[in-house]
Scaffold this motif. Structure first.
Motif, PDB file in Angstrom:
ATOM      1  N   THR A   1     -33.421  20.783 -25.343  1.00  0.00           N
ATOM      2  CA  THR A   1     -34.148  21.448 -26.168  1.00  0.00           C
ATOM      3  C   THR A   1     -34.731  22.815 -25.901  1.00  0.00           C
ATOM      4  O   THR A   1     -35.337  23.536 -26.659  1.00  0.00           O
ATOM      5  CB  THR A   1     -35.438  20.775 -26.423  1.00  0.00           C
ATOM      6  OG1 THR A   1     -36.086  20.271 -25.185  1.00  0.00           O
ATOM      7  CG2 THR A   1     -35.274  19.402 -26.856  1.00  0.00           C
ATOM      8  N   VAL A   2     -34.546  23.295 -24.711  1.00  0.00           N
ATOM      9  CA  VAL A   2     -34.728  24.605 -24.399  1.00  0.00           C
ATOM     10  C   VAL A   2     -33.720  25.271 -23.814  1.00  0.00           C
ATOM     11  O   VAL A   2     -32.910  24.699 -22.882  1.00  0.00           O
ATOM     12  CB  VAL A   2     -35.836  24.881 -23.349  1.00  0.00           C
ATOM     13  CG1 VAL A   2     -36.154  26.276 -22.874  1.00  0.00           C
ATOM     14  CG2 VAL A   2     -37.223  24.107 -24.144  1.00  0.00           C
TER      15      VAL A   2
ATOM     16  N   MET B   1     -37.166  23.982 -36.175  1.00  0.00           N
ATOM     17  CA  MET B   1     -36.030  23.628 -35.133  1.00  0.00           C
ATOM     18  C   MET B   1     -36.502  22.723 -34.179  1.00  0.00           C
ATOM     19  O   MET B   1     -37.476  22.942 -33.534  1.00  0.00           O
ATOM     20  CB  MET B   1     -35.816  24.992 -34.562  1.00  0.00           C
ATOM     21  CG  MET B   1     -35.143  26.088 -35.463  1.00  0.00           C
ATOM     22  SD  MET B   1     -33.564  25.654 -36.418  1.00  0.00           S
ATOM     23  CE  MET B   1     -32.425  25.402 -35.069  1.00  0.00           C
ATOM     24  N   ASN B   2     -35.480  21.840 -34.002  1.00  0.00           N
ATOM     25  CA  ASN B   2     -35.723  20.783 -32.567  1.00  0.00           C
ATOM     26  C   ASN B   2     -35.370  21.478 -31.472  1.00  0.00           C
ATOM     27  O   ASN B   2     -34.745  20.774 -30.529  1.00  0.00           O
ATOM     28  CB  ASN B   2     -34.924  19.739 -32.892  1.00  0.00           C
ATOM     29  CG  ASN B   2     -35.893  18.650 -33.969  1.00  0.00           C
ATOM     30  OD1 ASN B   2     -36.980  18.346 -33.601  1.00  0.00           O
ATOM     31  ND2 ASN B   2     -35.263  18.038 -34.757  1.00  0.00           N
ATOM     32  N   VAL B   3     -35.440  22.683 -31.303  1.00  0.00           N
ATOM     33  CA  VAL B   3     -34.892  23.211 -29.948  1.00  0.00           C
ATOM     34  C   VAL B   3     -35.619  24.782 -30.120  1.00  0.00           C
ATOM     35  O   VAL B   3     -35.968  25.199 -31.089  1.00  0.00           O
ATOM     36  CB  VAL B   3     -33.334  23.489 -30.267  1.00  0.00           C
ATOM     37  CG1 VAL B   3     -32.994  24.630 -31.270  1.00  0.00           C
ATOM     38  CG2 VAL B   3     -32.765  24.076 -28.895  1.00  0.00           C
ATOM     39  N   ALA B   4     -35.386  25.512 -28.760  1.00  0.00           N
ATOM     40  CA  ALA B   4     -35.864  26.977 -28.702  1.00  0.00           C
ATOM     41  C   ALA B   4     -34.860  27.493 -27.792  1.00  0.00           C
ATOM     42  O   ALA B   4     -34.464  27.087 -26.657  1.00  0.00           O
ATOM     43  CB  ALA B   4     -37.447  27.002 -28.128  1.00  0.00           C
ATOM     44  N   ILE B   5     -34.374  28.590 -28.213  1.00  0.00           N
ATOM     45  CA  ILE B   5     -33.512  29.366 -27.518  1.00  0.00           C
ATOM     46  C   ILE B   5     -34.010  30.693 -27.167  1.00  0.00           C
ATOM     47  O   ILE B   5     -34.060  31.528 -28.211  1.00  0.00           O
ATOM     48  CB  ILE B   5     -32.022  29.340 -28.339  1.00  0.00           C
ATOM     49  CG1 ILE B   5     -31.464  27.964 -28.697  1.00  0.00           C
ATOM     50  CG2 ILE B   5     -30.952  30.029 -27.725  1.00  0.00           C
ATOM     51  CD1 ILE B   5     -30.537  28.048 -29.872  1.00  0.00           C
TER      52      ILE B   5
ATOM     53  N   VAL C   1     -26.181  19.827 -26.684  1.00  0.00           N
ATOM     54  CA  VAL C   1     -26.863  19.399 -28.114  1.00  0.00           C
ATOM     55  C   VAL C   1     -26.785  17.788 -27.969  1.00  0.00           C
ATOM     56  O   VAL C   1     -27.789  17.200 -28.048  1.00  0.00           O
ATOM     57  CB  VAL C   1     -26.030  19.747 -29.233  1.00  0.00           C
ATOM     58  CG1 VAL C   1     -26.545  19.121 -30.304  1.00  0.00           C
ATOM     59  CG2 VAL C   1     -25.970  21.135 -29.354  1.00  0.00           C
ATOM     60  N   TYR C   2     -25.849  17.118 -27.707  1.00  0.00           N
ATOM     61  CA  TYR C   2     -25.730  15.794 -27.765  1.00  0.00           C
ATOM     62  C   TYR C   2     -26.580  15.057 -26.321  1.00  0.00           C
ATOM     63  O   TYR C   2     -27.159  13.994 -26.528  1.00  0.00           O
ATOM     64  CB  TYR C   2     -24.238  15.080 -27.423  1.00  0.00           C
ATOM     65  CG  TYR C   2     -23.707  14.859 -28.849  1.00  0.00           C
ATOM     66  CD1 TYR C   2     -23.231  15.968 -29.781  1.00  0.00           C
ATOM     67  CD2 TYR C   2     -23.723  13.633 -29.548  1.00  0.00           C
ATOM     68  CE1 TYR C   2     -23.047  15.898 -30.902  1.00  0.00           C
ATOM     69  CE2 TYR C   2     -23.327  13.496 -30.822  1.00  0.00           C
ATOM     70  CZ  TYR C   2     -22.889  14.743 -31.366  1.00  0.00           C
ATOM     71  OH  TYR C   2     -22.429  14.545 -32.932  1.00  0.00           O
TER      72      TYR C   2
ATOM     73  N   GLY D   1     -29.156  16.296 -25.451  1.00  0.00           N
ATOM     74  CA  GLY D   1     -30.596  16.377 -25.873  1.00  0.00           C
ATOM     75  C   GLY D   1     -31.405  17.611 -25.205  1.00  0.00           C
ATOM     76  O   GLY D   1     -32.539  17.635 -25.225  1.00  0.00           O
TER      77      GLY D   1
ATOM     78  N   GLY E   1     -41.128  18.731 -18.780  1.00  0.00           N
ATOM     79  CA  GLY E   1     -40.717  17.640 -19.343  1.00  0.00           C
ATOM     80  C   GLY E   1     -39.539  17.675 -20.470  1.00  0.00           C
ATOM     81  O   GLY E   1     -38.874  16.809 -21.291  1.00  0.00           O
ATOM     82  N   ALA E   2     -39.083  18.873 -20.805  1.00  0.00           N
ATOM     83  CA  ALA E   2     -38.054  19.279 -21.631  1.00  0.00           C
ATOM     84  C   ALA E   2     -36.759  19.150 -20.925  1.00  0.00           C
ATOM     85  O   ALA E   2     -36.715  19.349 -19.673  1.00  0.00           O
ATOM     86  CB  ALA E   2     -38.210  20.507 -22.431  1.00  0.00           C
TER      87      ALA E   2
ATOM     88  N   ALA F   1     -39.848  24.852 -18.302  1.00  0.00           N
ATOM     89  CA  ALA F   1     -39.609  23.744 -19.436  1.00  0.00           C
ATOM     90  C   ALA F   1     -39.330  22.536 -18.660  1.00  0.00           C
ATOM     91  O   ALA F   1     -40.046  21.525 -19.296  1.00  0.00           O
ATOM     92  CB  ALA F   1     -38.387  24.386 -20.344  1.00  0.00           C
TER      93      ALA F   1
ATOM     94  N   ARG G   1     -29.601  20.841 -35.254  1.00  0.00           N
ATOM     95  CA  ARG G   1     -30.951  20.642 -34.783  1.00  0.00           C
ATOM     96  C   ARG G   1     -32.115  21.037 -35.963  1.00  0.00           C
ATOM     97  O   ARG G   1     -33.206  21.501 -35.424  1.00  0.00           O
ATOM     98  CB  ARG G   1     -31.257  21.117 -33.455  1.00  0.00           C
ATOM     99  CG  ARG G   1     -30.503  20.520 -32.362  1.00  0.00           C
ATOM    100  CD  ARG G   1     -31.174  19.265 -31.947  1.00  0.00           C
ATOM    101  NE  ARG G   1     -30.658  18.732 -30.801  1.00  0.00           N
ATOM    102  CZ  ARG G   1     -30.844  19.085 -29.459  1.00  0.00           C
ATOM    103  NH1 ARG G   1     -31.461  20.177 -29.609  1.00  0.00           N
ATOM    104  NH2 ARG G   1     -30.197  18.396 -28.499  1.00  0.00           N
TER     105      ARG G   1
END
Ligand SMILES: Cc1ncc(C[n+]2csc(CCOP(=O)(O)OP(=O)(O)O)c2C)c(N)n1
Ligand code: SF4
Ligand SMILES: [Mg+2]
Lengths: 351, 615
Positions: free
Chosen positions: B230-231, B263-267, B225-226, B228, B287-288, B283, B255
């Protein structure tokens, strides 16, 4: 094979599309496929569709697996990034790419070996997840690149060039896509550009999982008598349900056909698909009906082509995940890193 | 009564709970461990559990250690035997002079006990049946009751336990009262009917400080998380699933866009590990910051993609929470057994960067760092945890974050740079460090697009099957690996205060046991210099360290001395100079084991302590 440069010369009088791009701007490297390969016709249709839609070439990401078909992403849209990944895994790579940046157009190119055999699982799961993409299978019923083994879409009873008979049942990718929840499902014949180009345009405009099965004869290994994926066979058995004659944006459209013979499909973003019906009672909005129709015609040995199903209100993976509108790859520390004060609180709760 | 003097110890003993899986004992056992912590006494708990959901035996071991030895100790001083199925085995584990705590509702024949231990019976079931009618409540409160009884027997501060219960059931007064009541039922019965305390006691101390108590998987997830990420794409497998679970729950808190609630993320829970790695590669290519969490069998499935990512130079982060293999091996037991398979994962000439965190704090740090490294080196980074770190709560220094820290997104050519006329060749080594520039898809209308493939290509990403450009590229990848040596966490060296000809190399979850073993060895006059490897490729200090010693013990938790092989192979070391110390039965390595193994070998070498050279 080495890299062959195409002449960069642009004729000043070349026609331009709405964005000022010429046809040339949508081309790629010179194809290294066999002369006459059906896949090259699909490449030409992709170029035509992107030109007509006036897409910015660099806003497309082209992703493929491995095979002759998967190589074709190098032969169109030179200005876009391409990824020739691993055999059968285009769908996962595309899914990840799409999650990273929802703003690009995703074009997945695969073969019948790539998608119906080794990558069947990934094909299925990308459909059921509703990844916003155009997924094209260049279907020749064989493994072209490894020299002509049967693929899983080869019809039962069809003969290989070396005279072997395929005894296994065929997978119908269109039937599968319908069953798995794809929201735009079409089939076309690579040799029929007037049919294929609008179908690709419609798929690109579609904001969900769009799947096109393109029957694409392999002249080297599957174009002989006894094959059910040869030019002759497909021409004879092609059963088009409709012709997607034009697709349009939000501008008013003028339809010339008799009311009973057209179907106008309005998409969520306001764009419209105008379908000229060949089969009068065919409804492209009816998933179950489409599945029945397919089964019925398959049993008669007919290959149903056209826009077989479209959901005018598709949902996509980003909707399901409720991701932010900004591409995830453009988020910075500010949005992503909770910072030291939050970490202090987390520490405190762990004592 | 025991025919051996009962063990007497304050703040230094091992309690083991033997339970039935799925009986709800886990939270009661954890409550016990946390209560000791709240009394200022360090604990080191470990789950020993089977690969099933309900009905099989499961153990929870708590080492109470004022001295702060966080490795497993071995042996049990107090067995809380709540599982009749494992009675004999559990009984046999108790140290002579130790204690057995059991549910005495049903009388046991004396043949079922050992003469050299103290037996403590509490009729838990009888009390429960008297107090509760609901079968589920009977089960759950029985667990809290034995914690209550133990609090009396071990002289624990009941207020600390009540405080924890109230924190757990904040806002749910009824539940708090019911649990507190059960706690006191057990405690009061013990105080009234038994001799309290026994020889083992927990006494308030001040040895925990500001340390936190956390599972490595949660810490690694928080690091993602820290860092960064995102996927995240993953496929369930023990012992890594809780990493993805923790990431998911942290993201639900941390997030969510404050305005849009998006959401600032995709899981994604992938359909398998191939797809999970494919999603990560796609991803990251785009660039993620992307990662997956898995264990050995999952890594095996990911290897084709790992080869592609290495060769096509795609950043990717893979958390491997190792478990005992091969194949499904012992899926719920710990090992450091994927060192070789990860270092060289895939076909062809492939090498990967590995990080070896020792505890949750490093799992957090390396977790966050791995994304910078992946972007900087444009290659997969493996964070090598194991079940022992990943799935157990471990006391560690608090997590810290420097708010001025910026993500290192590596060499990314932007539209501005392209417009300014900077030359772009995807595989062009412009800086001599082996690391080329990349562009994100969609960057520029006419410049910077390139074609990514696993097939050979030249410096400008143009397809070629010529030998020279292929070899040139492979050489550059080696240069890049050289560059990595200075970017990854350095080894940590702890030299003995007396000169010695012997060294020890160790890594990951072995660290606490090694530290403790080293103290014991030192007390016995056996001095060792220590080096903890924290990453592969190895920094040159590893080679120097080996060169500086006659023999170096390499302590690890696998059968084949995998790190040792990697050192021999990569540093060109004479294998005879590296003595393997191997523990691989699925239990975490102990200080006793290390001290004994190294001690015996040193004795065999007839070590005479060197007299300190006058300096
Ligand atoms: C893991 C793996 N297995 C096998 C291959 C060999 N291989 C390359 S292409 C191919 C079949 C391609 O068939 P298809 O997808 O139908 O493409 P076509 O060449 O017919 O267009 C195979 C088996 C490979 N590249 N990777
Ligand atoms: S082998 Fe078949 S599929 Fe491949 S290029 Fe030749 S004709 Fe096309
Ligand atoms: Mg094929």
């Amino acid at each position: 094979m080495t890299y062959i440069a195409k002449p960069k010369f642009h004729h000043p009088s070349l026609p331009k599309n709405a964005l000022g791009y010429t046809h040339r701007d949508y081309e790629g490297k010179v194809s290294t496929l066999c002369a006459g390969c059906g896949h090259d016709s699909i490449t030409a249709s992709v170029i035509e569709a992107c030109y007509e839609l006036a897409i910015e070439p660099h806003r497309v990401a082209k992703i493929s697996g491995i095979g002759c078909s998967s190589k074709t992403t190098d032969y169109f849209l030179n200005a876009s990034h391409g990824f020739n990944s691993v055999h059968g895994r285009m769908p996962s790579v595309l899914t990840g790419a799409n999650l990273a940046n929802r703003d690009l157009i995703y074009l997945g190119v695969s073969g019948d070996g790539d998608s119906a055999s080794i990558g069947f699982g990934q094909f299925a799961h990308s459909m059921r997840r509703g990844v916003n993409m155009t997924y094209i299978v260049e279907n020749n019923g064989v493994y072209g690149l490894t020299k002509g083994q049967f693929s899983a879409t080869a019809d039962r009873g069809s003969k290989s060039k070396r005279g072997l008979t395929n005894n296994d049942n065929a997978i119908d990718m269109v039937a599968m896509a319908l069953q798995l929840g794809a929201t735009y499902v079409a089939r076309a014949f690579s040799g029929d550009k007037t049919q294929l180009v609008p179908l690709i345009k419609g798929a690109i405009e579609h904001q969900g999982a769009a799947f096109i099965d393109v029957i694409s004869p392999c002249v080297a290994f599957n174009n002989h008598a006894g094959s059910t994926k040869s030019f002759d066979y497909v021409r004879e058995h092609n059963e088009a349900v409709n012709r997607l004659d034009f697709i349009s944006g939000r501008a008013p459209i003028h339809v010339d056909y008799d009311p009973g013979t057209t179907q106008v499909v309005e998409q969520h973003d306001g764009s419209r698909l105008v379908l000229k019906k060949v089969s009068a009672d065919y409804d492209a909005n009816d998933r179950l009906g489409a599945m029945n129709f397919l089964g019925h015609h398959a049993s008669k040995g007919q290959i149903v082509t056209g826009l077989i199903y479209v959901d005018s209100e598709p949902e996509d993976l980003h909707t399901h995940f409720n991701t932010v509108d900004k591409p995830l790859n453009a988020l910075s520390e500010k949005e992503l890193c909770p910072g030291s004060a939050t970490l202090e609180k987390i520490n405190a709760a762990l004592r | 009564m025991s025919n051996k003097t009962p063990i007497s110890s304050v703040n230094d003993f091992v309690v083991r709970f033997a339970n039935v899986n799925g009986s709800g004992s886990a939270s009661a056992n954890e409550l016990f461990a946390r209560s000791v912590l709240r009394m200022g006494v360090p604990v080191s708990p470990r789950n020993i559990f089977p690969s099933n959901i309900q009905g099989l035996p499961t153990w929870y071991e708590v080492r109470i250690t004022e001295a702060g030895h966080l490795g497993a100790r071995g042996g049990v001083d107090l067995m809380v035997a709540m599982n009749p199925q494992t009675w004999d085995k559990d009984l046999a584990m108790i140290e002579p002079g130790g204690y057995l705590f059991y549910d005495s509702t049903k009388p046991m024949p004396s043949s079922k006990f050992r003469p050299d231990i103290t037996v403590i019976g509490v009729p838990l079931t009888a009390i429960c049946n008297r107090e509760y009618t609901d079968p589920r409540q009977r089960q759950l409160f029985k667990n809290i009751m034995y914690v209550g009884a133990l609090s009396a027997l071990l002289d624990m501060d009941v207020k600390a336990i009540e405080q924890l219960i109230s924190e757990q059931f904040k806002g749910k007064e009824k539940l708090f009262d019911a649990n507190k009541n059960a706690l006191h039922l057990g405690r009061d019965w013990a105080l009234l009917n038994l001799e309290c305390p026994i020889g083992l006691r927990v006494q308030r101390a001040d040895k925990v400080g500001d340390r936190i108590f956390m599972e490595g998987n949660s810490a690694a997830a928080l690091g993602a998380v820290y860092g960064g990420a995102t996927v995240c794409a993953w496929y369930p497998i023990t012992p890594s699933s809780s990493l993805a679970d923790a990431f998911t729950s942290y993201c639900r808190r941390l997030r969510v866009d404050p305005e849009t609630k998006k959401m600032n993320v995709a899981i994604v829970q992938g359909e398998d590990e191939l797809a999970s790695m494919g999603i990560v590669v796609g991803a990251a290519w785009n660039g993620a910051r992307a990662f997956t969490a898995t264990s050995g069998p999952g890594v095996s499935l990911m290897t084709e993609f790992l080869g592609l990512a290495y060769f096509a130079e795609i950043p990717a982060v893979l958390f491997n929470v190792q478990r005992a293999g091969p194949s499904t091996g012992m899926p719920t037991r710990t090992q450091q057994c994927d060192v070789i398979s990860c270092a060289y994962a895939s076909h062809g000439d492939t090498k990967h960067v590995l990080l070896f965190p020792e505890d949750p704090r490093e799992a957090f740090e390396f977790g966050a760092l791995s994304f910078d490294l992946a972007d900087r080196l444009q290659t997969p980074i493996f964070v090598m945890l194991d079940l022992d770190i990943g799935m157990n709560h471990r006391l560690c220094r608090p997590l810290t974050w420097d708010d001025s820290r910026k993500y290192d997104r590596g060499k990314v050519m932007t539209a501005e740079m392209l417009d300014a006329g900077k030359e772009f060749g995807r595989y062009l080594d412009v800086d001599g460090d082996g690391i080329p520039y990349r562009t994100y898809p969609g960057t520029h209308p006419t410049k910077g697009a390139y074609f990514t493939r696993g097939t050979s290509r030249d410096r400008y990403a143009r397809y070629t099957e010529e030998g020279a450009p292929y070899a040139d590229n492979m050489q550059r990848l080696l240069r890049k690996f050289e560059t990595a040596k200075d970017l990854v966490p350095r080894p940590l060296i702890a030299n003995s205060d007396k000169p010695t000809r012997y060294g020890v190399i160790y890594y990951g979850s072995t660290a606490p046991a090694m530290d403790e073993a080293n103290q014991a060895l030192k007390t016995a006059g056996k001095n060792l210099d220590l080096l903890r490897v924290r990453a592969f490729p190895f920094h040159h200090t590893v080679e120097d360290f080996i060169a500086d010693h006659d023999f170096v013990f390499v302590v690890e938790q696998n059968r084949d001395a995998q790190l040792r092989s990697l050192i021999v192979n990569e540093c060109g070391i004479d294998p005879a100079r590296l003595v393997p110390i191997l523990h691989y039965d699925g239990t975490p390595i102990t200080a006793r084991f290390i001290a004994k193994s190294i001690g015996e070998r040193l004795d065999a070498l007839k070590v005479t302590p060197l007299r300190k050279v006058v300096s």
